[in-house]
Structures are given as C-alpha cells and as structure tokens.
Design an enzyme around this catalytic site. Structure first.
Site, PDB file in Angstrom:
ATOM      1  N   ASP A 197       0.843  -1.199   0.000  1.00 32.89           N
ATOM      2  CA  ASP A 197       0.000   0.000   0.000  1.00 32.89           C
ATOM      3  C   ASP A 197       0.882   1.255   0.000  1.00 32.89           C
ATOM      4  O   ASP A 197       1.780   1.398   0.824  1.00 32.89           O
ATOM      5  CB  ASP A 197      -0.886  -0.034   1.245  1.00 32.89           C
ATOM      6  CG  ASP A 197      -1.735   1.213   1.418  1.00 32.89           C
ATOM      7  OD1 ASP A 197      -1.974   1.916   0.425  1.00 32.89           O
ATOM      8  OD2 ASP A 197      -2.160   1.472   2.564  1.00 32.89           O
ATOM      9  N   HIS A 370      -3.948   4.329   7.008  1.00 31.94           N
ATOM     10  CA  HIS A 370      -2.842   3.921   6.145  1.00 31.94           C
ATOM     11  C   HIS A 370      -1.506   4.292   6.780  1.00 31.94           C
ATOM     12  O   HIS A 370      -1.352   5.369   7.373  1.00 31.94           O
ATOM     13  CB  HIS A 370      -2.947   4.603   4.776  1.00 31.94           C
ATOM     14  CG  HIS A 370      -4.213   4.289   4.047  1.00 31.94           C
ATOM     15  ND1 HIS A 370      -4.303   3.238   3.151  1.00 31.94           N
ATOM     16  CD2 HIS A 370      -5.437   4.858   4.082  1.00 31.94           C
ATOM     17  CE1 HIS A 370      -5.530   3.192   2.665  1.00 31.94           C
ATOM     18  NE2 HIS A 370      -6.239   4.165   3.218  1.00 31.94           N
TER      19      HIS A 370
END
Length: 558
Positions: A197, A370
């Site tokens: 990611d 995140h």
C-alpha cells in the site's frame, strides 16, 4: 521451477481507489479485492467508477478464488458488478474475514445475487486454503475497520504478499494489533514479492494510533453546549465505537443517521464488533425531543456526498435532524482527493447556519488507517522481499514508495513501478514487466453499467457549465428555403435578462442567414444542414457570450 507467475493490477495504480489485483500462476487465477472509485467532479452524471473486468471475463473459467482484504468500498464495492459480469454457473469461492464476509453478503443480497451468497466464506487468519496451484492465507493487519488482512499467496515460485490497507498500530481500538511475528516469519523464510500500500508514502514518520482520536472526541463532546454531529465513513467501525464511548462518558444519547451508517452499525454490532447499550441509542425521528446538550448524532456525509445525511442537514432538507446555532459538526475523516470542493461547500453551509465545525486540522479527531513512510519501511524490513511492487496510490506515491524501498536496501532493479493492465512476470530467470492488457474503467450511470463515451461526458460538462440551445428550423423540402420563423429554446444559459430579448432576436436573424446560405448552396441533406446550422449558431453564441453551450439544431421539412 518452470512455472510463470504474473501479478496483474487491474485497478489501484496511478489512482486512489478501485483496487483489484490478479495473481496468476500457470494460468490459474486468484483475484485480490474488487474495489470501486467515486467519480471526479468532471464525470457528470456518473455514480461509480469500476475497474475494467474484460480480462477476468475472458478468463472466467480459470479463476480459482476471490480474496478480500477488508470491507471498504475501494476494495469490495465492485464485487457485485464483477460477479454479474462473469455470469458463471458456479461462483468461485470468495474468502474474507468475518466482518467483511457479512457486509459483502448484505451487498450481494441488495444486488439480488443470492446464488453468490453461498460462495462467500469466512476465512480465519492463519488458516491457509488451497486455490488451484496456490494457497491463500490471511494475515491480521491494523486499519480503520476490523478484520483487515494482508493476503499471502504461496506459489511454487515463492510467496506473494498483498498488504491491503494497513498501519502498524500497536494500540488499535479492537485490541488486535498487526501480526508482526507472522510477517517476520515470512521474511525469514524469504518473500518473493511484496505488493505494498502506497497511500501515505508522502507522509513522514509513523501513522498515529486510532487510540489518539478517542480522548479528543470526548473533549469535544464535553466542551460543546449544543448537539454534536460526528460524520465519518460508515465503514469506520472503530470510529463508531469511539463516538459511542465519548457519548457514554459525557452522558449523551446517540442517533445514527444515514442508511449506510445504520447498516454498518447493525452488521458490526450483531457480530460483536461494537459495544453499546440499547438505552444509549435514539431513533432519528426522536432527535428533536432531546435537549441539545444530551444528544450526539453519528452521520454519513464526511465526503460532501450530494444525497448524504449531513449534506441534507446543511441544506435544511433532512427530515429528522435540523442543524442550528450552537451545534458542533465534527468531520472525523479527511477528504478523498477530488472531494475537497464538496466538503468545503458543506462546511460553508454549516457555518452559514451558525453551527461550529471541527476538522482534523483543528484537533486530532481522525487518524488515517494507512501507514506513513516509516510504516512502509518497517513492512519491507520485516518481510525482506526479493521484489517490490508499490500499489494502491497515484504515480507520485508509487514513486515515493519505491524510493523508500531503496532507502532500506532494495536494489532499484528489483523495484517495479507499473500501471493498471501491465503485469509483473516472474519465473526462474527473474522478473520483468510484461505486455499490457486492456485495463480501462467501467462507469455506472444510474442502472446502466458500461463505457460512457468521452462525447457523453463532454456534453454533460457543457450542459453543466454553459447550458443548452435548441434551434428549430422549418424549411421547404423542395429548395431548402426557410418557410417559418425559427424557434429558439434555451435552458441554463448564463446571460443578463435585460439582454435576452435582443440576443434571441439577433440569433433568429443569424439562423435565417444560415438557412439562406444553405439554400443558395443547395444544401438539402438534413444531416448536413443540421451540421451547418450547428456551426453557425455555435460561432454566433460564442462571439456574443464567450460561452460554448450545447447546440441542438432540429430541421423540419414541409
């Protein structure tokens, strides 16, 4: 090994959203995630943006399984459309964590795909399942929703790890930290490829813990003398729990407003992911019956969505909740890139009412799910991959992720920045980028799903900005001469009312001149005549108004 591994991104590269990755070994396929993306402001009339499923449709008989990392829309929202597109007699297994599986079943039921419900299977972390020549295992990660996992796919060439969305939160709300021990085991044995990611590759340091948000929400609740309205993503189950906890600590009741928020709450609560007592909850239609200082509202609309509960409150259109001076609206989310304008417009409307607004810029009422740069470097250190392919981010973030990989010792020639539709191919001789396949987008426009042509989007933009002119010309079928005064209709064209009559009169004269020129040149073919009339009218309007409205000429022959 003589086999070949292909990792083909169909979405999520060069963009934020619609994540979908195909992992293929010797022709057998495992699909990781099936996400969607919300339209940009210039995609007028478009409801959803999906990955192009063409590759999967062409290879539907080779799909062994779908694996879902977590229940956010950018990772699972396209699944009903994919399954409908594949139209297979037997749906491949769909593996996911318990909460993700429950939310996906609910979504498939909404889309009337009941035969696919049996294919959705809860997969506990650490329990591998066979998918053709590969095995699939979920590894617990921390994110803004429970049951978030990385996907480990074991192949005869070596393991591939798709991280999903993650951060290394050691104090998560649900008490389930990422399984760093398992990640270290994988690194010790040797990871072939890391697909990581990249969403927050541009942010330094470590991502703040979700636990940092709770005390600040409680502080806002305690200091606000009126109602508190908290808006967040409906799927942010951890944030819902923090709102419930803050309400309990400050003796406030909670009303949950917005269909998707209520649905996520009900599913998560039924599975034990949320804790609250029934006496704390208030039906939306009873909101006005409680003193403002005794009430909190949890609402959808953190992205300024046009039909969301908060947007309707801001415009005074919500049937149950009416914002007023003294209320405080807490945006417990950051705008998705492209949504900033809609969010700012909503905030401005709230201020106009007289209510106050709290955003993450004012106080930490949101923590990203995140990982930041140090999280990404820690992931690479733990897993020690031979190859790295940054995913889940625009090109800037993909490149920044690649630089982070270099900084912790990954050789540049082992880092692959690719794009949607271009696979990374690995065999016994090494890794390389392969030949691209079609990987565009599919638009959902109301009930229609397909490729909305550029001309359609262009016309919608013109209508939105400059309006439309409809010109009706009546001509003789014998010689093309005008036999009746032309009619001019217009909608949404911005010009001064005082000039309107004079402008329309001059436009009719220009239409008459255009028809006379066409008759003189013996232009009698209706399509050609419409083209001439369109060009003449468009040129006249632009010269006078400096606008380019949509011009629709209609030619009637008598």
């Amino acid at each position: 090994m003589s086999g070949r591994l292909r990792v083909l991104p169909l979405g999520g590269l060069g963009e934020i959203g619609k994540n979908m990755t195909v992992v293929e070994y010797d022709g057998r396929i495992v699909v990781v995630d099936a996400g969607l993306m919300f339209p940009t402001p210039d995609q007028l009339g478009i409801d959803l943006v999906l990955p192009d499923f063409g590759y999967l449709r062409e290879n539907r008989d080779r799909i062994e399984a779908f694996v879902l990392t977590h229940a956010h829309e950018d990772h699972v929202g396209a699944l009903p459309f994919v399954l409908r597109e594949l139209a297979v007699d037997e749906v491949p297994p769909i593996y996911a964590g318990r909460l993700t599986a429950a939310l996906v079943r609910s979504r498939l039921d909404e889309h009337r795909l009941k035969p696919a419900l049996a294919a959705v299977r809860d997969l506990p972390p650490g329990e591998p399942v066979v998918a053709g020549p590969m095995t699939v295992e979920l590894i617990r990660m921390a994110h803004s929703i429970p049951d978030s996992f990385a996907v480990l796919i074991e192949t005869p060439l070596g393991p591939v790890l798709v991280t999903g969305d993650y951060k290394f939160d050691q104090t998560p709300i649900d008490g389930q930290p990422p399984d760093m021990r398992r990640l270290a085991e994988i690194g010790h044995k040797g990871l072939l490829l890391l697909c990581g990611d990249s969403t927050n590759a541009d942010r330094p340091g470590l991502s703040p813990s979700e636990a940092s948000v709770g005390p600040n929400l409680e502080r806002v609740f305690a200091e606000c003398e009126g109602r508190v309205v908290v808006t967040s993503f409906a799927s942010n189950i951890h944030r819902i729990q923090q709102v419930l906890d803050a309400a309990r600590a400050t003796d406030r009741r909670v009303a949950i407003v917005g269909r998707s928020m209520r649905k996520a709450f009900n599913v998560a609560r039924s599975l034990g992911y949320l804790e609250t007592d029934d006496g704390r909850l208030v039906p939306p239609h009873e909101v006005e019956d409680f003193p403002p200082h005794k009430l909190a509202v949890l609402s959808t609309g953190s992205q300024g969505e046009p039909l969301s509960a908060l947007r309707r409150m801001a415009h005074g259109e919500h049937p149950h909740v009416r914002l007023r001076a003294g209320d405080t609206v807490v945006f417990s989310a950051t705008p998705i890139p492209g949504n900033e304008r809609a969010v700012n417009e909503t905030i401005d409307r709230i201020y106009r009412i007289g209510a106050d607004v709290v955003t993450p810029r004012d106080i930490t009422v949101h923590a990203s799910g995140h990982g930041h740069a140090e999280d990404l470097k820690l992931m690479i250190r733990l897993t020690n991959p031979r190859y790295v392919m940054p995913v889940h981010g625009d090109y800037r973030r993909l490149r920044l992720h690649a630089k982070l990989a270099e900084s912790v010792g990954i050789a540049p020639e082992r880092i692959f920045i690719t794009e949607n539709g271009r696979p990374l191919e690995i065999d016994a001789h090494g890794a390389r980028l392969g030949k691209p396949v079609a990987a565009g987008v599919i638009f959902v426009d109301g009930m229609e799903v397909g490729d909305i042509e550029d001309v359609a989007l262009r016309d919608r933009r013109m209508l939105s900005a400059d309006g439309v002119f409809i010109v009706v010309a009546t001509i003789s079928s014998q010689d093309g001469r005008s036999v009746a005064p032309p009619e001019v209709l217009f909608r949404g064209v911005p010009f001064l009312t005082s000039e309107q009559d004079a402008f329309v009169s001059e436009l009719r004269e220009e239409i008459e001149r255009s028809l006379a020129r066409a008759a003189r040149d013996q232009v009698l073919e209706p399509d050609l005549l419409r083209s001439h009339l369109h060009d003449d009218v468009a040129a006249f309007v632009y010269e006078r108004l400096r606008r380019r409205p949509l011009v629709l000429p209609v030619v009637v022959e008598v």
